[in-house]
Design a protein around this motif. Structure first.
Motif, mmCIF file in Angstrom:
data_model
loop_
_atom_site.group_PDB
_atom_site.id
_atom_site.type_symbol
_atom_site.label_atom_id
_atom_site.label_comp_id
_atom_site.label_asym_id
_atom_site.label_seq_id
_atom_site.Cartn_x
_atom_site.Cartn_y
_atom_site.Cartn_z
ATOM 1 N N LEU A 47 10.401 -51.236 -75.714
ATOM 2 C CA LEU A 47 9.604 -52.348 -76.216
ATOM 3 C C LEU A 47 8.219 -52.327 -75.581
ATOM 4 C CD1 LEU A 47 9.496 -54.899 -77.916
ATOM 5 C CD2 LEU A 47 10.325 -56.175 -75.935
ATOM 6 N N LYS A 48 8.177 -51.980 -74.269
ATOM 7 C CA LYS A 48 6.890 -51.934 -73.572
ATOM 8 C C LYS A 48 5.941 -50.977 -74.298
ATOM 9 C CE LYS A 48 4.536 -53.583 -70.299
ATOM 10 N NZ LYS A 48 4.425 -55.060 -70.292
ATOM 11 N N GLY A 49 6.496 -49.831 -74.698
ATOM 12 C CA GLY A 49 5.682 -48.852 -75.397
ATOM 13 C C GLY A 49 5.155 -49.397 -76.705
ATOM 14 N N PHE A 50 5.996 -50.091 -77.421
ATOM 15 C CA PHE A 50 5.601 -50.695 -78.689
ATOM 16 C C PHE A 50 4.486 -51.715 -78.452
ATOM 17 C CE2 PHE A 50 6.401 -53.970 -82.021
ATOM 18 C CZ PHE A 50 6.047 -53.188 -83.101
ATOM 19 N N GLU A 51 4.660 -52.497 -77.383
ATOM 20 C CA GLU A 51 3.668 -53.513 -77.032
ATOM 21 C C GLU A 51 2.310 -52.865 -76.767
ATOM 22 O OE1 GLU A 51 5.214 -56.019 -73.913
ATOM 23 O OE2 GLU A 51 3.211 -56.788 -73.484
ATOM 24 N N ILE A 52 2.341 -51.744 -76.023
ATOM 25 C CA ILE A 52 1.094 -51.038 -75.699
ATOM 26 C C ILE A 52 0.383 -50.623 -76.978
ATOM 27 C CG2 ILE A 52 0.170 -48.900 -74.722
ATOM 28 C CD1 ILE A 52 2.437 -49.099 -72.611
ATOM 29 N N VAL A 53 1.149 -50.013 -77.883
ATOM 30 C CA VAL A 53 0.538 -49.480 -79.101
ATOM 31 C C VAL A 53 0.018 -50.613 -79.990
ATOM 32 C CG1 VAL A 53 0.988 -48.151 -81.179
ATOM 33 C CG2 VAL A 53 1.961 -47.420 -79.015
ATOM 34 N N VAL A 54 0.812 -51.675 -80.132
ATOM 35 C CA VAL A 54 0.394 -52.775 -81.007
ATOM 36 C C VAL A 54 -0.854 -53.458 -80.464
ATOM 37 C CG1 VAL A 54 1.031 -55.050 -81.865
ATOM 38 C CG2 VAL A 54 2.685 -53.194 -81.938
ATOM 39 N N LEU A 55 -0.844 -53.780 -79.171
ATOM 40 C CA LEU A 55 -2.004 -54.456 -78.596
ATOM 41 C C LEU A 55 -3.238 -53.567 -78.657
ATOM 42 C CD1 LEU A 55 -0.614 -56.378 -75.515
ATOM 43 C CD2 LEU A 55 -1.851 -57.346 -77.438
ATOM 44 N N GLY A 56 -3.019 -52.260 -78.551
ATOM 45 C CA GLY A 56 -4.146 -51.343 -78.611
ATOM 46 C C GLY A 56 -4.764 -51.298 -79.989
ATOM 47 N N GLN A 57 -3.914 -51.370 -81.005
ATOM 48 C CA GLN A 57 -4.450 -51.262 -82.362
ATOM 49 C C GLN A 57 -5.067 -52.563 -82.833
ATOM 50 O OE1 GLN A 57 -1.198 -49.577 -84.496
ATOM 51 N NE2 GLN A 57 -1.829 -47.494 -84.031
ATOM 52 N N SER A 58 -4.437 -53.671 -82.499
ATOM 53 C CA SER A 58 -5.010 -54.953 -82.893
ATOM 54 C C SER A 58 -4.513 -56.039 -81.963
ATOM 55 C CB SER A 58 -4.617 -55.272 -84.339
ATOM 56 O OG SER A 58 -4.744 -56.664 -84.553
ATOM 57 N N ARG B 158 -5.051 -59.108 -82.178
ATOM 58 C CA ARG B 158 -4.606 -60.248 -82.965
ATOM 59 C C ARG B 158 -3.149 -60.094 -83.388
ATOM 60 N NH1 ARG B 158 -6.805 -64.377 -86.365
ATOM 61 N NH2 ARG B 158 -5.945 -63.933 -88.399
ATOM 62 N N ALA B 159 -2.850 -58.897 -83.918
ATOM 63 C CA ALA B 159 -1.468 -58.635 -84.333
ATOM 64 C C ALA B 159 -0.542 -58.760 -83.134
ATOM 65 C CB ALA B 159 -1.365 -57.239 -84.939
ATOM 66 N N GLY B 160 -0.990 -58.267 -81.980
ATOM 67 C CA GLY B 160 -0.180 -58.347 -80.778
ATOM 68 C C GLY B 160 0.099 -59.793 -80.396
ATOM 69 N N ARG B 161 -0.920 -60.626 -80.544
ATOM 70 C CA ARG B 161 -0.739 -62.051 -80.203
ATOM 71 C C ARG B 161 0.315 -62.685 -81.090
ATOM 72 N NH1 ARG B 161 -6.180 -63.230 -79.627
ATOM 73 N NH2 ARG B 161 -6.216 -64.339 -81.598
ATOM 74 N N PHE B 162 0.264 -62.354 -82.384
ATOM 75 C CA PHE B 162 1.253 -62.917 -83.311
ATOM 76 C C PHE B 162 2.658 -62.462 -82.932
ATOM 77 C CE2 PHE B 162 -2.330 -63.463 -86.401
ATOM 78 C CZ PHE B 162 -2.251 -64.847 -86.387
ATOM 79 N N ALA B 163 2.754 -61.246 -82.391
ATOM 80 C CA ALA B 163 4.064 -60.746 -81.999
ATOM 81 C C ALA B 163 4.506 -61.338 -80.664
ATOM 82 C CB ALA B 163 4.037 -59.219 -81.911
ATOM 83 N N GLY B 164 3.633 -62.140 -80.061
ATOM 84 C CA GLY B 164 3.987 -62.785 -78.804
ATOM 85 C C GLY B 164 3.671 -61.941 -77.578
ATOM 86 N N PHE B 165 2.846 -60.891 -77.741
ATOM 87 C CA PHE B 165 2.460 -60.071 -76.598
ATOM 88 C C PHE B 165 1.191 -60.643 -75.984
ATOM 89 C CE2 PHE B 165 4.332 -56.410 -79.240
ATOM 90 C CZ PHE B 165 5.609 -56.740 -78.821
ATOM 91 N N SER B 166 1.084 -60.547 -74.659
ATOM 92 C CA SER B 166 -0.098 -61.074 -73.993
ATOM 93 C C SER B 166 -1.047 -59.941 -73.638
ATOM 94 C CB SER B 166 0.321 -61.825 -72.730
ATOM 95 O OG SER B 166 -0.745 -61.839 -71.814
ATOM 96 N N SER B 167 -2.281 -60.042 -74.130
ATOM 97 C CA SER B 167 -3.219 -58.957 -73.823
ATOM 98 C C SER B 167 -3.642 -59.013 -72.358
ATOM 99 C CB SER B 167 -4.430 -59.019 -74.749
ATOM 100 O OG SER B 167 -5.089 -60.241 -74.614
ATOM 101 N N LYS B 168 -3.599 -60.215 -71.757
ATOM 102 C CA LYS B 168 -3.928 -60.322 -70.331
ATOM 103 C C LYS B 168 -2.919 -59.558 -69.482
ATOM 104 C CE LYS B 168 -6.614 -64.319 -69.176
ATOM 105 N NZ LYS B 168 -6.646 -65.714 -68.815
ATOM 106 N N LYS B 169 -1.637 -59.756 -69.792
ATOM 107 C CA LYS B 169 -0.604 -59.051 -69.029
ATOM 108 C C LYS B 169 -0.746 -57.544 -69.224
ATOM 109 C CE LYS B 169 3.003 -62.550 -68.740
ATOM 110 N NZ LYS B 169 4.064 -63.099 -69.616
#
Lengths: 306, 360
Positions: free
Chosen positions: B221-232, B234-245
């Motif tokens: 999941l961590k890997g998925f989080e990295i890729v999603v936040l990297g690409q967008s 905004r999309a990461g935020r909707f998925a509940g990922f924190s860009s600060k973390k």
């Protein structure tokens, strides 16, 4: 000449390259392009200026070579990021790495060759003024150019039609394109102007600051320049003020080293870099003002729809 | 003549594989031209630079020694860059890792225990992570540009090392040379296969790190989080990922790997601290990361290629009499070609000869 005048003179010498290179980068960034390769363009300018001056015997030919080297080198960046839409951050880094390597290779023959110092131009009457006269009106050509550049860039960006177009491209390349403004062509010119300025700043380093060639003699100034542009929130006069602030920090730490305050010289040498970090924190702390000031399409690639 | 780009409907799988090879080929071609302009026979020069270092066992060991820090650092950087965090200061984190890791063997020189080496490695990784925490903190809480802060910290780290080596940590028996005392044998990273050459455990760390991160990016999941936040973001935020973390995670992670590379280099290859401990590994690792397409397995391959440029540079200096700066030029050129060839993955390139816009 008093010690005060002497310090002022060295501050000016240290600040001039920062101001010039930062002005160039400011214009580039105002057009929406982030070129992190200032350090590389500057060091190429420095080595080309030194070589040009050695071969011709004239520091003025050196200046021209420095400017041309910076501008040509920036074309590489422009081609990759504007025509081939490569990542601007990575390409800028590549430019710096290549510049540091190529300048080291080209300059190898010039290590420990005595340099040619660019002479002073004494402005009649004004140079006889007390204190100011000696400091401001017995300077080299590059200092006068730096002042002209501040005024010129400021006028161009905020008072001329072309400057308005350039800022429009930096804020929204899609809208500017829709209005029929040549986005790519303007950006090419802006990048080359930035390169020419970085080259001129490099020429100042190898013809005025320390008239000699040493590997990596730009010593991170290109990076400080990038911080300066942020510090100045993309305004020419603030670049000028900021450049002199940084110049003063650089020189004062040198004087502090000479006095020997009991602080190790390495810690004093850290000061310009630490100051850069502190200034960046202060400037970027307020998220809203940074957002307002930053050109909106900075660092974003533009591919016209066809 | 004009060059026009047309966006491909899908990412080209073919060019994703071919473009690094094409970049290598173009670099070699330009290298040949460069050698010719320097007045050297291009074939002979390229042979000395890129082939001869591969023909002897001892120099393959040297290749592994140089590749190890590059791969370790670049794997960390790949996590950063994929998540859109631009850590450019790995060189500084490498230096600080070397310093914190050297604390035990220099300050507690007389402490002999099998624990020394593992503790050194942990301290090195911690030091690198802590140093990388500075730009992370500044980016996460003050919105400060991490490119510039991490870079400024490189100069600060190097000056700090210089101060230590010329001051408190200078070897009292060193004839006033700015070096620390040599590490005791239990503080030296052992060789992998001593009979044939010097290559030490850092290379194994590098391979383990690369495979581990490859697994993380692909299957967790961590890997998925990295890729999603990297690409967008905004999309990461909707998925509940924190860009600060993610800023913290990617910087601490890459800093730790760079720090580990630093202490491994000092302990395994050099044997003491000195003012210059890296021929720019932290910066070259940026090229390694991009040439490897930010993929840890690709990075193993590209790390070996870039390590070869260092070896080749040394060899060319001896056998051809060209400056070792050639290495840097090759590295810069390679990054340029990698970046330009990557365009082929996302775009079709058309060269338009007519002067009229849109006529093609």
């Amino acid at each position: 000449m008093s010690i005060f005048e002497a310090i002022l003179l060295t501050v000016i010498t240290a600040s001039t390259p920062l101001v010039i290179a930062a002005l160039g980068e400011l214009v580039t960034e105002r057009s929406g392009v982030l070129n992190l390769g200032v350090e590389g363009m500057m060091i190429m300018g420095a080595v080309a200026a030194f070589a040009g001056a050695q071969m011709s015997g004239s520091p003025y030919v050196g200046i021209v070579c420095g400017i041309a080297a910076g501008a040509l080198f920036s074309l590489l960046f422009a081609f990759l990021t504007l025509t081939l839409v490569a990542n601007q951050v990575a390409t800028g880094l590549a430019l710096t790495l290549l510049g540091l390597g190529a300048s080291g290779m080209l300059g190898e023959a010039y290590v420990s060759v005595p340099g040619i110092r660019l002479g002073e131009i004494v402005i009649p009457v004004l140079s006889d003024l007390p204190v100011i006269g000696h400091v401001l009106f017995r300077q080299d050509l590059i200092f006068y150019l730096s002042i002209a550049l501040v005024v010129g860039v400021s006028w161009f960006l905020f008072r001329s039609r072309a400057g308005l177009k350039l800022r429009a491209i930096g804020d929204s390349h899609a809208s500017a394109h829709a209005l029929g403004i040549q986005v790519i062509r303007t950006r090419y010119l802006a990048v080359m102007f930035g390169g020419a300025c970085a080259g001129l700043a490099g020429a100042q380093l190898s013809l005025v600051y320390t008239p000699q060639w040493a590997e990596n003699m730009s010593a991170g100034r290109g990076w400080i320049t990038l911080a300066l542009v942020v510090f100045a929130s993309w305004r020419p006069w603030r670049v000028f003020t900021g450049g002199y602030l940084f110049g003063a920090v650089t020189i004062l730490q040198l004087h502090a080293q000479a006095f020997g305050l009991g602080i190790p010289s390495q810690f004093l040498s850290m000061l310009p870099y630490a100051a850069t970090i502190v200034v960046l924190i202060i400037i970027s702390h307020n998220r809203r003002t940074t957002l307002i000031n930053t050109p909106a399409s900075l660092g974003k690639a533009f591919v016209p729809e066809r | 003549m004009r060059i026009e780009l047309e966006k491909r409907p899908d990412v080209s799988k073919l060019f994703a594989f071919v473009s690094p090879l094409l970049a290598l080929a173009l670099t070699l071609a330009f290298g040949a031209i460069m050698f010719a302009m320097l007045g050297k026979d291009p074939v002979e020069a390229l042979d000395a630079f890129f082939v001869e270092p591969l023909l002897e066992v001892w120099s393959l060991h040297e290749l592994a020694i140089k590749a190890a820090p590059l791969i370790l650092i670049a794997v960390g950087l790949a996590v950063c860059y994929r998540s859109n965090n631009w850590n450019i200061g790995a060189e500084g984190q490498f230096t600080i890792g070397a310093i914190t890791g050297s604390y035990l063997p220099i300050v507690f020189y007389d402490w002999h225990s099998p624990l020394v080496l593992p503790l050194m490695l942990i301290l090195g990784a911690l030091g690198g992570a802590l140093f990388a925490a500075i730009p992370a903190l500044l980016k996460a809480h003050f919105n400060t540009n991490e490119i510039l802060t991490s870079l400024m910290l490189v100069y600060i780290a190097q000056l700090f090392l210089d101060w230590l080596i010329r001051g408190a940590w200078r070897d009292p028996q060193g004839f006033n040379f700015p070096v620390s005392r040599d590490f005791a044998p239990e503080a030296v990273l052992p060789a992998i296969w001593e009979e044939s050459g010097r290559a030490h455990w850092a290379f194994i760390f590098a391979i383990v790190a690369a495979v581990g991160v490859w697994f993380m990016l692909r299957y967790t999941l961590k890997g998925f989080e990295i890729v999603v936040l990297g690409q967008s973001e905004r999309a990461g935020r909707f998925a509940g990922f924190s860009s600060k973390k993610m800023i913290w995670f990617s910087f601490l992670f890459s800093g730790a790997l760079a720090g580990l590379a630093g202490i491994a280099e000092v302990s395994g290859s050099i044997g003491h601290l000195q003012p210059a401990i890296s021929p720019g590994y932290g910066f070259t690792a940026i090229i390694v990361a991009f040439l490897g397409r930010l993929n840890p397995l690709g990075i193993i391959a590209s790390g070996l290629v870039l390590a070869l440029t260092y070896l080749g540079g040394e060899a060319a200096q001896l056998s051809l009499g060209v400056s070792d700066k050639v290495t840097r030029v090759f590295q810069g050129l390679l990054l340029f070609f990698v970046l330009s060839c990557d365009t082929l993955i996302y775009y079709k390139i058309r060269i338009v000869w007519s002067r009229v816009r849109g006529a093609a």
